[in-house]
Design an enzyme around this catalytic site. Structure first.
Site, short mmCIF file in Angstrom:
data_model
loop_
_atom_site.label_atom_id
_atom_site.label_comp_id
_atom_site.label_asym_id
_atom_site.label_seq_id
_atom_site.Cartn_x
_atom_site.Cartn_y
_atom_site.Cartn_z
N SER A 180 0.80 -1.22 0.00
CA SER A 180 0.00 0.00 0.00
C SER A 180 0.84 1.27 0.00
O SER A 180 0.39 2.30 -0.50
CB SER A 180 -0.96 0.00 1.19
OG SER A 180 -0.26 -0.20 2.40
N HIS A 208 -5.25 -3.33 -2.71
CA HIS A 208 -4.87 -2.42 -3.80
C HIS A 208 -4.74 -3.11 -5.16
O HIS A 208 -4.39 -2.47 -6.15
CB HIS A 208 -3.56 -1.71 -3.45
CG HIS A 208 -3.67 -0.91 -2.20
ND1 HIS A 208 -4.22 0.35 -2.16
CD2 HIS A 208 -3.37 -1.23 -0.92
CE1 HIS A 208 -4.22 0.78 -0.91
NE2 HIS A 208 -3.71 -0.16 -0.14
N LYS A 240 -11.61 0.82 -1.84
CA LYS A 240 -10.57 1.39 -2.70
C LYS A 240 -11.06 1.39 -4.15
O LYS A 240 -11.92 2.19 -4.47
CB LYS A 240 -9.28 0.64 -2.44
CG LYS A 240 -8.87 1.05 -1.00
CD LYS A 240 -7.70 0.44 -0.41
CE LYS A 240 -7.49 1.09 0.96
NZ LYS A 240 -7.05 0.18 1.99
C1 PLP Z 1 -6.93 0.01 3.35
C2 PLP Z 1 -6.32 -1.27 3.65
C3 PLP Z 1 -6.88 -2.13 4.61
C4 PLP Z 1 -8.03 -1.71 5.47
O1 PLP Z 1 -9.22 -1.65 4.77
P1 PLP Z 1 -10.40 -0.71 5.30
O2 PLP Z 1 -11.60 -1.22 4.64
O3 PLP Z 1 -10.02 0.67 4.89
O4 PLP Z 1 -10.43 -0.86 6.79
C5 PLP Z 1 -6.32 -3.37 4.77
N1 PLP Z 1 -5.24 -3.75 4.07
C6 PLP Z 1 -4.65 -2.95 3.17
C7 PLP Z 1 -3.45 -3.43 2.41
C8 PLP Z 1 -5.17 -1.68 2.94
O5 PLP Z 1 -4.58 -0.87 2.07
#
Ligand code: PLP
Length: 387
Positions: A180, A208, A240
């Site tokens: 990320s 991602h 995302k």
């Molecule tokens: C954003 C993210 C999460 C958390 O997800 P949310 O739904 O925002 O709580 C978990 N793992 C990764 C790699 C992320 O980028």
């Protein structure tokens, strides 16, 4: 006289002095490539809305229709009476999409990661995590009570050595699919081989990669041709590239039933609103149908990478929507981000402890809604500020 928690003020001041103080900016518009923030119209390169679906009219409409049918709150946890037809349908569609037997929705990705790792592991087990894994994966590993091993970033040989030394019976290897804060891909085929050779399971967090990589956006496992056998635990988020909210875990019947029985962050929390599940279903249709969004993303990132290299900026390779310019010093990352903001461009400065000390960076993310002229404006601003 000193009172309780007198140290907070000093602690905050220290963060400020070190350029590590975190501040929120107030958004006054929908998420998008052009946003209104604190009275200004800004060009945005900091959201995770990679496909431009967070404010897509069909996704918004699906949420509204869902809300008209199901109301606002889900009113209960999934196991009591909060599990709607919308949630159920989305789970089935996500299982199909990712080529897994079943999928289970969680209210957030953070909760999914905490829930799945603590449900699968306990004392006497072992978890192996990439050093740069997302905080929620590291927290899940620590919280599980299992023996916790971090291996150097992407280093499957170090991982193998570590696995060969462990007496633990249940072994889980955990990795981001796309990292990320770096944008690079994990060596998933190697991790899957190491897992298979050492009686371990591989868990991939594809927050991602889903929507961006693989056939029709089905993610980084598909990108590498890995199936449920190779990566038995797949987790991804809907907040995302899907532009909505929530997350899911996908895998075998036994995995999903285990989570329903044992994952505390699934059991003891209110189900996400059904309207968001309807929005997620519409987003999934668009993710699958709109190959042009992924093509556009690839064209934008290529233009950026080539332009940045022409300027002499050192960029790590990235096939994802995430691109970083490592600046090292936290203060420098913050002042560069502020200078970009001054020019009307939002780019996040990522600092420790989110990334290792001495690797503070700009994190630039692209959306299918960006245009080439946006990329050129960014490159122009970076040239004026950094060079
Ligand atoms: C954003 C993210 C999460 C958390 O997800 P949310 O739904 O925002 O709580 C978990 N793992 C990764 C790699 C992320 O980028």
């Amino acid at each position: 006289m000193t009172g309780a928690f007198d140290h907070l003020q000093a602690q905050l001041q220290l963060l400020q002095e070190r350029g590590l103080y975190r501040q929120r900016r107030v958004l006054e518009s929908a998420q998008g490539v052009e946003v209104r923030m604190e009275g200004r119209r800004l060009l945005n390169f900091s959201s995770n809305d990679y496909l431009g679906l967070a404010n897509h009219p069909q996704v918004v409409q699906a949420a509204i229709k869902g809300m008209q049918r199901y109301g606002v709150g889900s009113g209960s946890a999934h196991l009591l009476c909060g599990h709607s037809h919308a949630h159920h349908a989305l789970e089935e569609e996500l299982a199909d999409f990712t080529g897994r037997d079943r999928a289970l929705l969680f209210s957030t990705g953070y909760m999914a990661n905490l829930g799945v790792i603590t449900a699968l592991l306990g004392k006497g087990d072992a978890v192996f995590e990439d050093r740069l894994n997302h905080a929620s994966l590291l927290d899940g590993g620590l919280y599980s009570g299992a023996r916790f091993k971090r291996y150097p970033h992407g280093d499957s040989e170090a991982l193998t050595v570590s696995l060969e030394k462990t007496p633990a019976e249940n072994r889980l290897i955990v990795s981001d699919g796309v990292f990320s804060m770096d944008g690079d891909l994990a060596p998933l085929p190697e991790l899957a081989r190491v897992a298979a050779g050492n009686q371990a399971w591989l868990m991939v967090d594809d927050a991602h990669g889903l929507g961006v990589l693989g056939d029709k956006g089905s993610g980084s496992c598909d990108h590498f041709g890995l199936t449920q056998r190779d990566a038995p635990v797949l987790m991804a988020t809907l907040g995302k590239a899907f532009g909505t909210f929530g997350a899911f875990v996908a895998g075998s019947e036994e995995l999903i039933e285990t989570l329903i029985q044992k994952a505390r962050t699934y059991i003891y929390t209110t189900a996400m609103p059904a309207s968001l599940a309807e929005a997620g279903r519409m987003a999934l249709r668009l993710v699958m149908a709109d190959d042009w969004r992924r093509d556009r993303l690839a064209a934008l990132t290529q233009r950026f990478t080539e332009g940045a290299r022409q300027l002499g900026l050192q960029l790590p390779d990235s096939r994802s929507a995430i691109h970083v310019v490592v600046l090292g010093d936290s203060q420098r990352a913050v002042s560069t981000s502020e200078a970009l903001l001054h020019r009307g461009i939002v780019v996040g400065a990522i600092r420790p402890p989110t990334v290792p000390t001495g690797t503070a960076r700009l994190r630039i993310t692209f959306s299918a809604e960006h245009r080439f002229e946006h990329v050129d404006r960014l490159l122009d601003a970076l040239e004026k500020i950094l060079l």
